[in-house]
Design a protein around this motif. Structure first.
Motif, PDB file in Angstrom:
ATOM      1  N   CYS A  96       0.877  -1.134  -0.073  1.00 44.54           N
ATOM      2  CA  CYS A  96       0.175  -0.084  -0.099  1.00 44.54           C
ATOM      3  C   CYS A  96       0.870   1.315   0.077  1.00 44.54           C
ATOM      4  O   CYS A  96       1.716   1.440   0.965  1.00 44.54           O
TER       5      CYS A  96
ATOM      6  N   HIS B 200       1.300   5.312  -0.241  1.00 49.58           N
ATOM      7  CA  HIS B 200       0.624   6.712   0.113  1.00 49.58           C
ATOM      8  C   HIS B 200       1.596   7.884  -0.326  1.00 49.58           C
ATOM      9  O   HIS B 200       2.747   7.598  -0.140  1.00 49.58           O
TER      10      HIS B 200
ATOM     11  N   ILE C 272      -2.363   0.652  -4.377  1.00 50.11           N
ATOM     12  CA  ILE C 272      -2.108  -0.834  -3.935  1.00 50.11           C
ATOM     13  C   ILE C 272      -1.305  -1.672  -5.155  1.00 50.11           C
ATOM     14  O   ILE C 272      -1.573  -1.478  -6.245  1.00 50.11           O
TER      15      ILE C 272
ATOM     16  N   PHE D 187      -2.081  -1.118   6.362  1.00 47.94           N
ATOM     17  CA  PHE D 187      -2.731  -2.093   5.161  1.00 47.94           C
ATOM     18  C   PHE D 187      -2.838  -3.486   5.801  1.00 47.94           C
ATOM     19  O   PHE D 187      -1.714  -4.105   6.215  1.00 47.94           O
TER      20      PHE D 187
ATOM     21  N   PHE E  75      -7.557  -0.614   4.246  1.00 53.25           N
ATOM     22  CA  PHE E  75      -6.556   0.379   4.782  1.00 53.25           C
ATOM     23  C   PHE E  75      -7.133   1.206   5.432  1.00 53.25           C
ATOM     24  O   PHE E  75      -8.124   2.159   5.021  1.00 53.25           O
TER      25      PHE E  75
ATOM     26  N   ARG F 105      -6.330   5.103   7.617  1.00 49.16           N
ATOM     27  CA  ARG F 105      -5.196   6.149   7.699  1.00 49.16           C
ATOM     28  C   ARG F 105      -5.852   7.335   8.569  1.00 49.16           C
ATOM     29  O   ARG F 105      -7.140   7.470   8.573  1.00 49.16           O
TER      30      ARG F 105
END
Length: 368
Positions: free
Chosen positions: A68, A70, A81, A117, A128, A130
């Motif tokens: 994953c 970011h 992903i 993740f 996922f 955050r």
């Protein structure tokens, strides 16, 4: 979306990812490492991610062969992903979670503090999570207001986001490679007033989608004087504790047994190292030394082996990480890698232009 399967590994070899920056070109990239005949580690290829600004995403989870990724920048919401084995790349849709509005205030910045993740066994889904911090300012005078926190959860099966009630703690992204086990994610949190803050563990269960907090870890000491990393060690959640000061580091590994913590072992005084990077086979420990090289410490022989892999990040060593994974055929319903998203380069051509996508593979994968 079809039901997820956990396929047999395409290759049983464990690989590593090392975010690096070329000291000459100042271009950030990842390096794919391979263990050769159980002795030496070689860089197989370098990988860039032009999909992300400055090509350098954060890795917020490497689970079952999937990564994953970011964006590392504030206000940039890009998430993807990636399956490096099948070369499938899925761009996540923008979050549909609404930002709160307040009279007379404007949301100036959005920070994505940390995330995780993980696979949810109950719903057969990859998720996922955050943590989001919103910074507001007065619309007229620009004076900053208290920050607002939100938590967002993405479901790969539903391909959508939703908001989760935020805990009353701000987790810290102090993890070694992996901070998830059996559907539960773990983070360090600090409580109390500086410099007398104590450490606790915040956890999130992907199945029931709820947070919980551990009692204070009394064996850690004050947060200001101690580094602590969450990790998974031999099938248990653990924390690696070591002093903030000094370059002769000693390490204590504690693991969670039910609701109690047990010291697994101690490593006394490794000279010339600054940060741990993760455990390997037979309790060997990857570290970053004072020359910003990756080294491997064998506790059984007390040998410190220089692997010949330099991070070149002498001013940004906090960005150096290792992520261990087994190659997998898990499908993520994405697209095949494109040079606008990912650029691979075999290490033999490392001195050439990184903008050429030269690594082509003819292997056809059958995902069953």
């Amino acid at each position: 979306m079809p039901r997820f399967k956990v396929p047999e590994a395409l290759v049983t070899e464990i690989l590593s990812k090392l975010p690096r920056t070329d000291g000459n070109a100042d271009i950030p990239y990842f390096s794919q490492l391979s263990e050769e005949k159980g002795e030496n580690f070689l860089v197989k290829q370098n990988i860039r991610f032009p999909f992300f600004i400055h090509d350098s995403p954060c890795v917020w989870g490497a689970r079952r062969g999937l990564f994953c990724l970011h964006s590392a920048l504030m206000d940039d919401t890009k998430v993807a992903i990636w399956n490096p084995s099948t070369r499938e790349f899925k761009i996540l849709p923008p979050s549909s979670v609404q930002r709160p509005t307040y009279p007379g205030l404007t949301c100036k910045h959005v920070f994505f503090d940390c995330g995780a993740f993980e696979f949810d066994f109950k719903t057969d889904d990859y998720k996922f999570i955050r943590f989001v911090t919103l910074c507001y300012v007065d619309s007229e005078c620009g004076i900053e207001s208290p920050e607002v926190s939100q938590v967002e959860l993405y479901s790969l099966k539903c391909d959508s986001w939703k908001e989760i009630p935020s805990p009353n703690y701000s987790p810290l992204d102090y993890c070694l490679s992996n901070n998830c086990l059996d559907g539960i994610c773990y983070w360090i949190i600090a409580t109390g007033n500086s410099p007398y803050e104590k450490v606790m563990i915040l956890s999130f269960d992907m199945a029931n989608e709820k947070f919980s907090v551990s009692p204070i870890l009394e064996f850690v000491g004050f947060f200001s004087k101690t580094n602590i990393n969450v990790l998974v060690f031999n099938g248990s959640v653990g924390v690696l504790v070591y002093p903030v000061e000094g370059i002769d580091k000693s390490f204590d590994l504690w693991v969670m047994n039910g609701e109690e913590w047990t010291k697994q072992f101690s490593i006394e005084s490794i000279p010339g190292v600054v940060d741990p990077l993760g455990f390997w086979k037979n309790n060997e420990l990857f570290l970053l030394n004072t020359n910003y090289e990756v080294v491997l410490f064998d506790p059984s022989t007390q040998e410190l082996k220089v692997l010949g892999i330099n991070s070149y990040l002498d001013h940004h060593r906090e960005y150096v990480s290792l992520f261990f994974y087994v190659e997998s055929l898990v499908s993520i319903s994405g697209i095949q890698e494109h040079k606008d998203h990912i650029i691979r380069q075999l290490v033999g051509d490392a001195s050439k232009n990184l903008n050429r996508n030269i690594d082509q593979v003819d292997t056809k994968y059958d995902d069953g």
